[in-house]
Motif scaffolding. Structure first.
Motif, PDB file in Angstrom:
ATOM      1  N   SER A   1      36.966  42.613  13.398  1.00 53.17           N
ATOM      2  CA  SER A   1      36.131  41.318  13.177  1.00 53.17           C
ATOM      3  C   SER A   1      36.542  40.047  13.761  1.00 53.17           C
ATOM      4  O   SER A   1      35.930  39.121  13.809  1.00 53.17           O
ATOM      5  N   TYR A   2      37.971  39.771  13.748  1.00 52.78           N
ATOM      6  CA  TYR A   2      38.477  38.577  13.860  1.00 52.78           C
ATOM      7  C   TYR A   2      38.142  38.146  15.462  1.00 52.78           C
ATOM      8  O   TYR A   2      38.026  37.118  15.795  1.00 52.78           O
ATOM      9  N   ILE A   3      38.299  39.328  16.266  1.00 55.85           N
ATOM     10  CA  ILE A   3      37.903  38.920  17.770  1.00 55.85           C
ATOM     11  C   ILE A   3      36.577  38.754  17.729  1.00 55.85           C
ATOM     12  O   ILE A   3      36.100  37.790  18.789  1.00 55.85           O
ATOM     13  N   ARG A   4      35.662  39.388  17.146  1.00 55.27           N
ATOM     14  CA  ARG A   4      34.246  38.975  17.337  1.00 55.27           C
ATOM     15  C   ARG A   4      33.773  37.603  16.726  1.00 55.27           C
ATOM     16  O   ARG A   4      32.937  36.797  16.978  1.00 55.27           O
ATOM     17  N   LEU A   5      34.844  36.901  16.100  1.00 55.73           N
ATOM     18  CA  LEU A   5      34.532  35.623  15.185  1.00 55.73           C
ATOM     19  C   LEU A   5      33.869  34.356  16.357  1.00 55.73           C
ATOM     20  O   LEU A   5      33.013  34.035  15.980  1.00 55.73           O
ATOM     21  N   ILE A   6      34.568  34.368  17.335  1.00 56.09           N
ATOM     22  CA  ILE A   6      34.325  33.387  18.386  1.00 56.09           C
ATOM     23  C   ILE A   6      32.801  33.456  18.949  1.00 56.09           C
ATOM     24  O   ILE A   6      32.050  32.424  18.837  1.00 56.09           O
TER      25      ILE A   6
END
Length: 126
Positions: free
Chosen positions: A56-61
């Motif tokens: 989910s951290y990669i999806r954040l941007i």
């Protein structure tokens, strides 16, 4: 709106008179590289492992800045999977509100002229 991303990311840069190294801030993310003087130009870096990890951290941007893409005249499942894993959402092929267009054929010159500064198209079709 996608235009907001470019403005928001550029505002995080420093003035031209500052020569110190910029400290890490909220815009430091594994999917963003900075170029230009004082880290003013953001470049998105796509990680293939994002498809498998569902991080989910990669999806954040992509989600934070509401980034979007459209795929025209081709069925690129790998490109679609990578963009979705990075938080991009797909828009209708007739939509003009997108950040990235992946096309299977060369674009007509009049379509290239209508692109805004923040809209990108794959250089080599397919």
């Amino acid at each position: 709106m996608p235009v907001g991303m470019a403005r928001d990311l550029e505002e995080t840069g420093c003035s031209s008179s500052e020569e110190e190294e910029v400290e890490e801030g909220p815009e430091d993310h594994p999917c963003i590289m900075w170029t230009g003087g004082c880290r003013r130009i953001p470049i998105l870096v796509f990680h293939a492992e994002a498809i498998l990890t569902k991080d989910s951290y990669i999806r954040l941007i992509g989600e934070r800045y509401r980034l979007s893409y459209k795929i025209v005249k081709t069925d690129s499942r790998l490109v679609r999977s990578i963009l979705t894993a990075h938080g991009f959402h797909e828009v209708h092929p007739n939509s003009s509100d997108y950040n990235l267009m992946w096309t299977g054929s060369h674009l007509k010159p009049y379509l290239l002229r209508t692109l805004s500064d923040i809209q990108k198209v794959n250089h080599f079709p397919r």
